[in-house]
Motif scaffolding. Structure first.
Motif, PDB file in Angstrom:
ATOM      1  N   GLY A  60      93.236  -2.807 -10.373  1.00 26.11           N
ATOM      2  CA  GLY A  60      92.826  -3.371  -9.085  1.00 26.11           C
ATOM      3  C   GLY A  60      92.880  -2.380  -7.944  1.00 26.11           C
ATOM      4  O   GLY A  60      92.373  -2.668  -6.853  1.00 26.11           O
ATOM      5  N   ASP A  61      93.459  -1.225  -8.177  1.00 25.53           N
ATOM      6  CA  ASP A  61      93.503  -0.183  -7.147  1.00 25.53           C
ATOM      7  C   ASP A  61      92.212   0.632  -7.116  1.00 25.53           C
ATOM      8  O   ASP A  61      92.015   1.429  -6.197  1.00 25.53           O
ATOM      9  N   SER A  62      91.373   0.445  -8.097  1.00 27.39           N
ATOM     10  CA  SER A  62      90.111   1.183  -8.129  1.00 27.39           C
ATOM     11  C   SER A  62      89.267   0.808  -6.914  1.00 27.39           C
ATOM     12  O   SER A  62      88.946  -0.358  -6.694  1.00 27.39           O
ATOM     13  N   ALA A  63      88.936   1.811  -6.117  1.00 27.57           N
ATOM     14  CA  ALA A  63      88.210   1.583  -4.865  1.00 27.57           C
ATOM     15  C   ALA A  63      87.986   2.944  -4.215  1.00 27.57           C
ATOM     16  O   ALA A  63      88.408   3.975  -4.738  1.00 27.57           O
ATOM     17  N   VAL A  64      87.332   2.918  -3.072  1.00 23.88           N
ATOM     18  CA  VAL A  64      87.232   4.120  -2.245  1.00 23.88           C
ATOM     19  C   VAL A  64      88.295   4.022  -1.162  1.00 23.88           C
ATOM     20  O   VAL A  64      88.475   2.972  -0.539  1.00 23.88           O
ATOM     21  N   PRO A  93      86.583  14.183  -3.622  1.00 24.49           N
ATOM     22  CA  PRO A  93      85.752  12.995  -3.509  1.00 24.49           C
ATOM     23  C   PRO A  93      86.007  11.967  -4.593  1.00 24.49           C
ATOM     24  O   PRO A  93      85.757  10.799  -4.391  1.00 24.49           O
ATOM     25  N   THR A  94      86.482  12.357  -5.781  1.00 27.52           N
ATOM     26  CA  THR A  94      86.758  11.416  -6.857  1.00 27.52           C
ATOM     27  C   THR A  94      88.096  11.727  -7.487  1.00 27.52           C
ATOM     28  O   THR A  94      88.521  12.873  -7.529  1.00 27.52           O
ATOM     29  N   LEU A  95      88.734  10.695  -7.990  1.00 28.27           N
ATOM     30  CA  LEU A  95      90.021  10.826  -8.642  1.00 28.27           C
ATOM     31  C   LEU A  95      90.113   9.777  -9.740  1.00 28.27           C
ATOM     32  O   LEU A  95      89.870   8.602  -9.488  1.00 28.27           O
ATOM     33  N   SER A  96      90.435  10.209 -10.941  1.00 28.05           N
ATOM     34  CA  SER A  96      90.627   9.293 -12.058  1.00 28.05           C
ATOM     35  C   SER A  96      92.063   9.398 -12.534  1.00 28.05           C
ATOM     36  O   SER A  96      92.570  10.503 -12.728  1.00 28.05           O
ATOM     37  N   VAL A  97      92.710   8.259 -12.705  1.00 27.32           N
ATOM     38  CA  VAL A  97      94.095   8.240 -13.162  1.00 27.32           C
ATOM     39  C   VAL A  97      94.264   7.181 -14.234  1.00 27.32           C
ATOM     40  O   VAL A  97      93.521   6.188 -14.281  1.00 27.32           O
ATOM     41  N   THR A 141      87.622   8.933  -0.770  1.00 24.80           N
ATOM     42  CA  THR A 141      87.896   9.344  -2.144  1.00 24.80           C
ATOM     43  C   THR A 141      87.755   8.139  -3.039  1.00 24.80           C
ATOM     44  O   THR A 141      88.335   7.087  -2.762  1.00 24.80           O
ATOM     45  N   SER A 142      86.972   8.310  -4.088  1.00 27.40           N
ATOM     46  CA  SER A 142      86.776   7.211  -5.030  1.00 27.40           C
ATOM     47  C   SER A 142      87.837   7.295  -6.119  1.00 27.40           C
ATOM     48  O   SER A 142      87.892   8.260  -6.869  1.00 27.40           O
ATOM     49  N   LEU A 143      88.678   6.301  -6.192  1.00 28.96           N
ATOM     50  CA  LEU A 143      89.747   6.246  -7.188  1.00 28.96           C
ATOM     51  C   LEU A 143      89.321   5.337  -8.336  1.00 28.96           C
ATOM     52  O   LEU A 143      88.947   4.186  -8.118  1.00 28.96           O
ATOM     53  N   THR A 144      89.373   5.877  -9.531  1.00 31.05           N
ATOM     54  CA  THR A 144      89.082   5.089 -10.732  1.00 31.05           C
ATOM     55  C   THR A 144      90.325   5.047 -11.591  1.00 31.05           C
ATOM     56  O   THR A 144      90.897   6.095 -11.925  1.00 31.05           O
ATOM     57  N   VAL A 145      90.737   3.849 -11.934  1.00 32.43           N
ATOM     58  CA  VAL A 145      91.921   3.682 -12.765  1.00 32.43           C
ATOM     59  C   VAL A 145      91.473   3.366 -14.189  1.00 32.43           C
ATOM     60  O   VAL A 145      90.740   2.396 -14.424  1.00 32.43           O
ATOM     61  N   LEU A 149      74.744   3.881   2.591  1.00 33.48           N
ATOM     62  CA  LEU A 149      75.191   3.819   1.204  1.00 33.48           C
ATOM     63  C   LEU A 149      75.743   5.157   0.723  1.00 33.48           C
ATOM     64  O   LEU A 149      75.064   6.186   0.806  1.00 33.48           O
ATOM     65  N   GLY A 150      76.971   5.132   0.261  1.00 23.37           N
ATOM     66  CA  GLY A 150      77.592   6.330  -0.292  1.00 23.37           C
ATOM     67  C   GLY A 150      78.169   7.284   0.724  1.00 23.37           C
ATOM     68  O   GLY A 150      78.684   8.341   0.354  1.00 23.37           O
ATOM     69  N   GLN A 151      78.093   6.913   1.995  1.00 21.58           N
ATOM     70  CA  GLN A 151      78.585   7.806   3.025  1.00 21.58           C
ATOM     71  C   GLN A 151      79.793   7.195   3.739  1.00 21.58           C
ATOM     72  O   GLN A 151      80.247   6.112   3.413  1.00 21.58           O
ATOM     73  N   LYS A 152      80.301   7.920   4.697  1.00 19.08           N
ATOM     74  CA  LYS A 152      81.510   7.447   5.370  1.00 19.08           C
ATOM     75  C   LYS A 152      81.171   6.414   6.441  1.00 19.08           C
ATOM     76  O   LYS A 152      80.025   6.225   6.819  1.00 19.08           O
ATOM     77  N   VAL A 153      82.193   5.757   6.882  1.00 20.52           N
ATOM     78  CA  VAL A 153      82.056   4.766   7.934  1.00 20.52           C
ATOM     79  C   VAL A 153      81.906   5.496   9.270  1.00 20.52           C
ATOM     80  O   VAL A 153      82.739   6.338   9.625  1.00 20.52           O
TER      81      VAL A 153
END
Lengths: 115, 115
Positions: B83-87, B9-13, B109-113, A39-43
């Protein structure tokens, strides 16, 4: 569109119990894989399988793990004596060939929770 | 050993803006790369791939850029949608040799739209 299917989607097991995760790879694919994602880590790569034998395995894939292709369609991952740290999402994947351009396609995963 | 890592690790757009997700890889022998999208509780889903003899490849709303000089990969998503929000993971493959049969994944990278 062909897809990799996995069962069960979620399994809860007691520490020390054996678990078998099942996968049906895409039918014309020749290479099969198991990956793990805590959980929360890479594949993380576990093992690859080709021509009815393991072709590569990672250091995670110790003697507690085994894989099998018991028939022409199924590909299984067995964990003999589960530990708490085996709790993770396990992904099966398949690939038509190993050359450039041959993508690995993943199943939806099997959540394993060891209690 | 091989490693694949992501700069952010995270990106918000904002919805409608373009997104750029970066990835650094360390193995200069890697010659095939894939971007995967992973939604919560699901398996990695193929987005786009690129071979090492290319420096750019375009798909539907996505573009992958490869800079082998600095071992850098990026994924550009145009007109980002909720719908692009994902890792998003990049994965590298070394074709041939003993390690030619598996992919190494980055951390994600976790993308949050933001609507």
């Amino acid at each position: 569109e062909p897809e990799v299917t996995q069962t069960p989607s979620h399994q809860v097991t007691q520490m020390g119990q054996e678990v078998i995760l099942r996968c049906v790879p895409i039918s014309n694919h020749l290479y099969f894989y198991w990956y793990r994602q805590i959980l929360g880590q890479k594949v993380e790569f576990l093992v690859s399988f080709y021509n009815n034998e393991i072709s590569e395995k990672s250091e995670i894939f110790d003697d507690q793990f085994s894989v099998e292709r018991p028939d022409g369609s199924n590909f299984t991952l067995k964990i003999r004596s589960t530990k708490l740290e085996d709790s993770a999402m396990y992904f099966c994947a398949s690939r038509r060939d190993r050359g450039i351009g041959n993508t690995i396609y993943f199943g939806e995963g099997s959540w394993l929770t060891v209690v | 050993g091989e490693s694949v890592g992501l700069h952010l690790p995270t990106l918000s757009v904002q919805e409608g803006d373009n997104s750029i997700i970066n990835c650094a890889y360390s193995n200069s022998a890697s010659d095939y790369f894939i971007w995967y999208k992973q939604e919560s509780g699901k398996g990695p889903q193929f987005i786009i791939d690129i071979r090492s003899n290319m420096d750019k490849r375009q798909g539907q709303r996505v573009t992958v850029l490869l800079n082998k000089t600095v071992k850098h990969l990026s994924l550009q998503i145009a007109a980002t949608q909720p719908g692009d929000s994902a890792v998003y993971f990049c994965a590298e493959n070394i074709v041939g040799g003993n390690t030619g049969n598996q992919f190494y994944f980055g951390t994600g990278t976790s993308l949050t739209v933001i609507p």
